[in-house]
Design an enzyme around this catalytic site. Structure first.
Site, PDB file in Angstrom:
ATOM      1  N   GLY A 272       0.771  -1.403   0.344  1.00  0.00           N
ATOM      2  CA  GLY A 272       0.262  -0.505  -0.132  1.00  0.00           C
ATOM      3  C   GLY A 272       1.252   0.842   0.022  1.00  0.00           C
ATOM      4  CG  ASP A 273       3.058   2.757   2.778  1.00  0.00           C
ATOM      5  OD1 ASP A 273       2.520   3.167   3.373  1.00  0.00           O
ATOM      6  OD2 ASP A 273       3.942   2.223   4.191  1.00  0.00           O
ATOM      7  CB  ILE A 274       5.505   0.122  -2.617  1.00  0.00           C
ATOM      8  CG1 ILE A 274       5.989   0.017  -1.616  1.00  0.00           C
ATOM      9  CG2 ILE A 274       5.970   0.803  -3.585  1.00  0.00           C
ATOM     10  CD1 ILE A 274       6.738  -1.668  -1.656  1.00  0.00           C
TER      11      ILE A 274
END
Length: 400
Positions: free
Chosen positions: A177-179
């Site tokens: 999700g962060d990437i």
């Protein structure tokens, strides 16, 4: 008369762009790391307690670890206590000299200090202001706390993986999700910079993790259209990973259901077409791991992966990969040719860049919190030593 030499081909894509980075941990820092790799001057502003990722293991002297180095290489490291009385005024001066602001605070935090997108974009119409959150700046979920595992759960990503594999729900080992949020932010900021250059107006970008997660799931539209019949799932897109008896791990990138007859020909096992376990697509789906066992036994007869690759690629549209660790990959001739890694000033190897070309890549600069306060902020605003001393004494500029 000859035309003057054009050296623009050697210019880094974001050279001359200045980014003020208020982000921490992964999604925001990775986005601004990409901008730094593309040539932007990125000034990272950390709070008094620093970026949380500075505390991630392994703990090493100097407040700079491998994880922090990877997400932040190539930036300039400053630290401002926004709660200090004159700090917001100082930041407003810095923003007036920047092209981009990126922040990943909760909605409303920057506005509380008079540094929100509405106010800053009104003062500086060409400014590109990017806010990164889990659920967006607006709407009924805007205040919800979000980390990557929350984004994985709420976006349908874990549900899809569970239904398609039949396994228990688990988070991936990487913060997907962060990437993807970082990449969405970097791409959108770069596009908005083009708009600002053409029109003289930038604007506010609201980057939301859950939206980014939905956007990158390639089956989203199919699921929303009603999905597919269960027998066509799984093998329709699953790529077998074969664990050989001696510990080697090979993967086949291909569709065993769609190319079943070609696979049997390559294996020299045409009789499996009459095996009740594999007689129909539904049966192959139900018994896919038994099919993988047959494929594993066949693969085990090859001395090395190149022999196996030649055998399977000659008879099918499949391709073959051998499992490697990042360390093993870094030791290959391919990695050396591509310049896969760069070394930071902190002495850690990190991924060198998002793409190859036009001088793209990190300069490797990593430093302690606030280490670049005087050189960067002083140089940018034309502050002398006495002025900088006063800012430090007032607790506006802080160091580790």
């Amino acid at each position: 008369m000859s035309e003057p030499a054009d050296d623009s081909a050697d210019q880094r894509p974001l050279e001359g762009i200045r980014v003020l980075d208020f982000t921490r941990v992964v999604a925001g820092p990775l986005a601004t790391r990409m901008m730094a790799d593309l040539g932007a001057e990125v000034i990272k502003i950390e709070p008094v307690d620093g970026d949380l990722s500075r505390t991630f293991p392994p703990h090493v002297p100097g407040d700079v670890n491998p994880y922090f180095s990877q997400q932040n290489a190539g930036k300039r490291f400053c630290s401002i206590d926004l709660r200090a009385p004159t700090a917001p005024e100082l930041v407003r001066e810095i923003i007036s000299r920047c092209d981009v602001v990126v922040e990943n605070y909760r909605p409303g935090v920057m506005a509380k200090f008079g540094l929100g997108a509405d106010e800053m974009c009104a003062l500086h119409p060409k400014l590109v202001y990017c806010s990164v959150t889990g659920f967006g700046q607006t709407g009924p979920w805007a205040a919800k706390r979000a980390y990557a595992p929350v984004g994985h759960m709420e976006s349908g990503y874990i549900d899809y993986a569970m239904r398609e594999t039949g396994a228990r729900p688990e988070n991936p080992p990487l913060v997907v999700g962060d990437i993807v949020t970082a990449m969405s932010a970097a791409a959108t900021v770069n596009a908005m910079l083009v708009k600002a250059a053409r029109t003289g107006r930038g604007g506010h970008i609201d980057v939301c993790m859950v939206e980014a997660m939905v956007y990158i799931q390639e089956w989203s539209a199919l699921e929303l259209a009603g999905g597919w019949d269960e027998p066509n799932a799984g093998l329709a897109h699953e790529c077998p990973i074969l664990v050989l008896p001696d510990g080697r791990v090979w993967a086949i990138a291909g569709n065993p259901a769609a190319w079943f007859d070609d696979l049997l020909t390559a294996m020299g096992r045409p009789e499996l077409a009459d095996d009740p376990r594999f007689a129909t697509p539904a049966a192959r789906m139900a018994n896919r791991y038994e099919l993988y066992d047959e494929m594993t036994q066949w693969a085990a007869g090859f001395a090395d992966v190149e022999d196996f690759r030649r055998a399977i690629e000659a008879g099918t549209p499949f391709s073959v990969a051998e499992m490697r660790s990042i360390t093993e990959l870094a030791e290959t001739d391919w990695a050396a040719h591509r310049g896969l890694l760069a070394e930071t000033a902190s002495g850690f190897a990190v991924p060198a860049r998002p793409a190859l070309g036009s001088g793209i890549g990190t300069d490797g600069h990593v430093a302690a919190r606030g280490a670049d306060n005087r050189a960067t902020i002083g140089g940018l605003l034309g502050l002398d030593d006495q002025q900088l001393d006063r800012l430090e004494a007032a607790g506006v500029l802080v160091t580790a």
